[in-house]
Design an enzyme around this catalytic site. Structure first.
Site, PDB file in Angstrom:
ATOM      1  N   SER A  72       3.443  -2.622  10.520  1.00 51.83           N
ATOM      2  CA  SER A  72       4.910  -2.670  10.656  1.00 51.83           C
ATOM      3  C   SER A  72       5.457  -3.717  10.330  1.00 51.83           C
ATOM      4  O   SER A  72       6.375  -4.260  10.994  1.00 51.83           O
ATOM      5  CB  SER A  72       5.179  -2.163  12.021  1.00 51.83           C
ATOM      6  OG  SER A  72       4.786  -0.863  12.209  1.00 51.83           O
ATOM      7  N   GLY A 126       2.772  -1.201   4.274  1.00 50.80           N
ATOM      8  CA  GLY A 126       2.792   0.116   4.043  1.00 50.80           C
ATOM      9  C   GLY A 126       4.227   0.557   4.107  1.00 50.80           C
ATOM     10  O   GLY A 126       4.858   0.495   2.805  1.00 50.80           O
ATOM     11  N   GLY A 127       5.066   1.170   5.059  1.00 49.42           N
ATOM     12  CA  GLY A 127       6.054   1.744   4.871  1.00 49.42           C
ATOM     13  C   GLY A 127       7.305   0.771   4.221  1.00 49.42           C
ATOM     14  O   GLY A 127       7.960   1.198   3.430  1.00 49.42           O
ATOM     15  N   GLU A 171      -5.356  -5.404  10.696  1.00 45.67           N
ATOM     16  CA  GLU A 171      -4.538  -4.385  10.814  1.00 45.67           C
ATOM     17  C   GLU A 171      -4.715  -3.745  12.183  1.00 45.67           C
ATOM     18  O   GLU A 171      -5.433  -2.772  12.192  1.00 45.67           O
ATOM     19  CB  GLU A 171      -4.439  -3.366   9.593  1.00 45.67           C
ATOM     20  CG  GLU A 171      -4.483  -3.843   8.250  1.00 45.67           C
ATOM     21  CD  GLU A 171      -3.694  -2.659   7.410  1.00 45.67           C
ATOM     22  OE1 GLU A 171      -2.382  -3.176   6.748  1.00 45.67           O
ATOM     23  OE2 GLU A 171      -4.410  -1.820   7.339  1.00 45.67           O
ATOM     24  N   GLU A 225      -6.823   4.410   7.851  1.00 46.86           N
ATOM     25  CA  GLU A 225      -6.594   5.842   7.814  1.00 46.86           C
ATOM     26  C   GLU A 225      -8.055   6.530   6.878  1.00 46.86           C
ATOM     27  O   GLU A 225      -8.039   7.456   7.393  1.00 46.86           O
ATOM     28  CB  GLU A 225      -5.379   6.225   6.705  1.00 46.86           C
ATOM     29  CG  GLU A 225      -4.132   5.962   7.854  1.00 46.86           C
ATOM     30  CD  GLU A 225      -3.135   5.230   6.933  1.00 46.86           C
ATOM     31  OE1 GLU A 225      -3.037   5.548   5.646  1.00 46.86           O
ATOM     32  OE2 GLU A 225      -1.982   4.977   7.605  1.00 46.86           O
ATOM     33  N   GLY A 259       2.195   1.903  10.862  1.00 40.65           N
ATOM     34  CA  GLY A 259       3.255   2.937  10.720  1.00 40.65           C
ATOM     35  C   GLY A 259       3.982   3.362  12.151  1.00 40.65           C
ATOM     36  O   GLY A 259       4.485   4.387  12.146  1.00 40.65           O
ATOM     37  N   ASN A 309       0.866  -1.155   0.025  1.00 38.29           N
ATOM     38  CA  ASN A 309       0.089  -0.157   0.015  1.00 38.29           C
ATOM     39  C   ASN A 309       0.767   1.139  -0.041  1.00 38.29           C
ATOM     40  O   ASN A 309       1.572   1.637   0.971  1.00 38.29           O
ATOM     41  CB  ASN A 309      -1.006  -0.108   1.101  1.00 38.29           C
ATOM     42  CG  ASN A 309      -1.724   1.225   1.345  1.00 38.29           C
ATOM     43  OD1 ASN A 309      -1.680   1.965   0.409  1.00 38.29           O
ATOM     44  ND2 ASN A 309      -2.250   1.286   2.754  1.00 38.29           N
ATOM     45  N   TRP A 310       0.869   1.838  -1.164  1.00 40.47           N
ATOM     46  CA  TRP A 310       1.986   3.113  -1.175  1.00 40.47           C
ATOM     47  C   TRP A 310       1.479   4.270  -0.677  1.00 40.47           C
ATOM     48  O   TRP A 310       2.070   5.482  -0.755  1.00 40.47           O
ATOM     49  CB  TRP A 310       2.176   3.360  -2.955  1.00 40.47           C
ATOM     50  CG  TRP A 310       3.060   2.209  -3.290  1.00 40.47           C
ATOM     51  CD1 TRP A 310       3.501   1.065  -2.740  1.00 40.47           C
ATOM     52  CD2 TRP A 310       3.476   1.875  -4.666  1.00 40.47           C
ATOM     53  NE1 TRP A 310       4.095   0.081  -3.572  1.00 40.47           N
ATOM     54  CE2 TRP A 310       4.143   0.746  -4.728  1.00 40.47           C
ATOM     55  CE3 TRP A 310       3.560   2.907  -5.745  1.00 40.47           C
ATOM     56  CZ2 TRP A 310       4.776   0.502  -6.074  1.00 40.47           C
ATOM     57  CZ3 TRP A 310       4.127   2.551  -7.001  1.00 40.47           C
ATOM     58  CH2 TRP A 310       4.874   1.170  -6.990  1.00 40.47           C
ATOM     59  N   LYS A 311       0.306   4.265  -0.138  1.00 46.02           N
ATOM     60  CA  LYS A 311      -0.461   5.397   0.386  1.00 46.02           C
ATOM     61  C   LYS A 311      -0.495   6.814  -0.612  1.00 46.02           C
ATOM     62  O   LYS A 311      -0.375   6.693  -1.696  1.00 46.02           O
ATOM     63  CB  LYS A 311      -0.031   5.519   1.799  1.00 46.02           C
ATOM     64  CG  LYS A 311      -0.095   4.546   2.432  1.00 46.02           C
ATOM     65  CD  LYS A 311      -0.089   4.589   4.150  1.00 46.02           C
ATOM     66  CE  LYS A 311       0.138   3.306   4.869  1.00 46.02           C
ATOM     67  NZ  LYS A 311      -0.008   3.447   6.264  1.00 46.02           N
ATOM     68  N   HIS A 371      -9.549   0.826   4.892  1.00 52.06           N
ATOM     69  CA  HIS A 371      -8.452   1.224   5.616  1.00 52.06           C
ATOM     70  C   HIS A 371      -8.460   2.046   6.901  1.00 52.06           C
ATOM     71  O   HIS A 371      -9.340   3.125   6.836  1.00 52.06           O
ATOM     72  CB  HIS A 371      -7.181   1.667   4.605  1.00 52.06           C
ATOM     73  CG  HIS A 371      -5.698   1.716   5.335  1.00 52.06           C
ATOM     74  ND1 HIS A 371      -5.442   2.735   5.999  1.00 52.06           N
ATOM     75  CD2 HIS A 371      -5.001   0.777   4.922  1.00 52.06           C
ATOM     76  CE1 HIS A 371      -4.067   2.266   6.702  1.00 52.06           C
ATOM     77  NE2 HIS A 371      -3.930   1.331   5.912  1.00 52.06           N
TER      78      HIS A 371
HETATM   79  C1  PEP Z   1      -0.958  -0.107   6.214  1.00 49.11           C
HETATM   80  O1  PEP Z   1      -0.831   1.104   6.113  1.00 49.11           O
HETATM   81  O2  PEP Z   1      -1.797  -0.854   5.945  1.00 49.11           O
HETATM   82  C2  PEP Z   1       0.493  -0.572   7.133  1.00 49.11           C
HETATM   83  C3  PEP Z   1       0.185  -1.735   7.290  1.00 49.11           C
HETATM   84  O3  PEP Z   1       1.514   0.252   7.288  1.00 49.11           O
HETATM   85  P1  PEP Z   1       2.674  -0.037   7.807  1.00 49.11           P
HETATM   86  O4  PEP Z   1       3.250  -1.244   7.109  1.00 49.11           O
HETATM   87  O5  PEP Z   1       3.610   1.125   7.598  1.00 49.11           O
HETATM   88  O6  PEP Z   1       2.524  -0.072   9.356  1.00 49.11           O
END
Ligand code: PEP
Length: 250
Positions: free
Chosen positions: A212, A233-234, A166, A96, A172, A9-11, A94
């Protein structure tokens, strides 16, 4: 045996040229992966990234959709629009979106239905915030999210969906759920699907973990019996770390 499924997920990261550069680096690194691989760039970059994917084992996902097909909905993108540029998967619900953009179980459900009607495969995100975990409400929250998202969804359509557990406190933050904490909730979700539908379909549905995840902790998480992949994500923003998760050795 469920095939693992890893989605990046490149957000709201990556300009047009950065997105193209990233996917060009990812493709050769994941070409022998035993897992399904998905990249989810922002809307602006979808069609250009799509051009680079035929003949590879990387599929395209979007980060959201609106439930109407078209109309005066400034700023929104519909299922048919996503489909028209080669999108196969779409992230829905999600955290967010839930926390910043008024996403509710009801809007998640409308989006899941719209995605399925347009031949897109939903990746439905569920998960508790820290205060909910600390007050022992994790299962209640996750049950609400799952029941809300799939209200009125047939067994046949459920089969096209992926669920991403999640825990919001792990997104994050660098704080990963332990493999045991994650496994416990994944098993709970599978049990819930079994009660809502039946055991066979519950065994088929892939449940990703997100929060994470990185190459260093991927193996322990992905070795759990009910963890079927990751929503990243990251660590998805760099080709080598994303590939390090995709190519984990169990
Ligand atoms: C996400 O936003 O779906 C996510 C899991 O982010 P991260 O890996 O950065 O925690």
């Amino acid at each position: 045996m469920r095939k693992k499924i890893i989605a990046g997920n490149w957000k709201m990261y990556k300009t047009f040229s950065e997105a193209v550069d990233l996917v060009k680096k990812i493709i050769p690194l994941v070409k022998d992966s035993a897992a399904d691989v998905i990249v989810c760039p922002n809307y602006v970059c979808l069609s250009e990234v799509a051009k680079l994917l035929p003949g590879t084992n990387v599929a395209l996902g979007a980060q959201d959709l609106y439930w109407e097909k078209e109309g005066a909905f400034t700023g929104k993108v519909s299922g048919p629009m996503l489909k028209s540029v080669g999108v196969e998967f779409v992230i829905i619900g999600h955290s967010e979106q839930r926390s910043y953009f008024h996403e509710t179980n009801e809007t998640v459900n409308k989006k899941v239905k719209a995605a399925l009607e347009n031949g897109l495969k939903p990746i439905v995100c569920v998960g508790e915030v820290l205060a909910e975990r600390e007050s022992g409400k994790t299962e209640q929250v996750v049950r609400n999210h799952v029941e809300g998202a799939f209200a009125g969804i047939s067994e046949q359509d459920l089969r096209k969906c992926v669920i991403a557990y999640e825990p919001v406190w792990a997104i994050g933050t660098g704080k990963t759920a332990s493999p045991e904490q994650a496994q416990e909730v994944h098993a709970f979700i599978r049990g819930l699907l079994s009660r809502m539908y039946n055991k066979a379909v519950a065994q088929e549905i892939r449940i990703q973990y997100g929060g994470s995840m990185k190459p260093e902790n991927a193996k322990d998480l992905l070795s759990q019996p009910d963890i079927d992949g990751g929503l990243i994500g990251g660590a998805a923003l760099k080709a080598d770390s994303f590939a390090g998760i995709v190519n984990f050795k169990g």
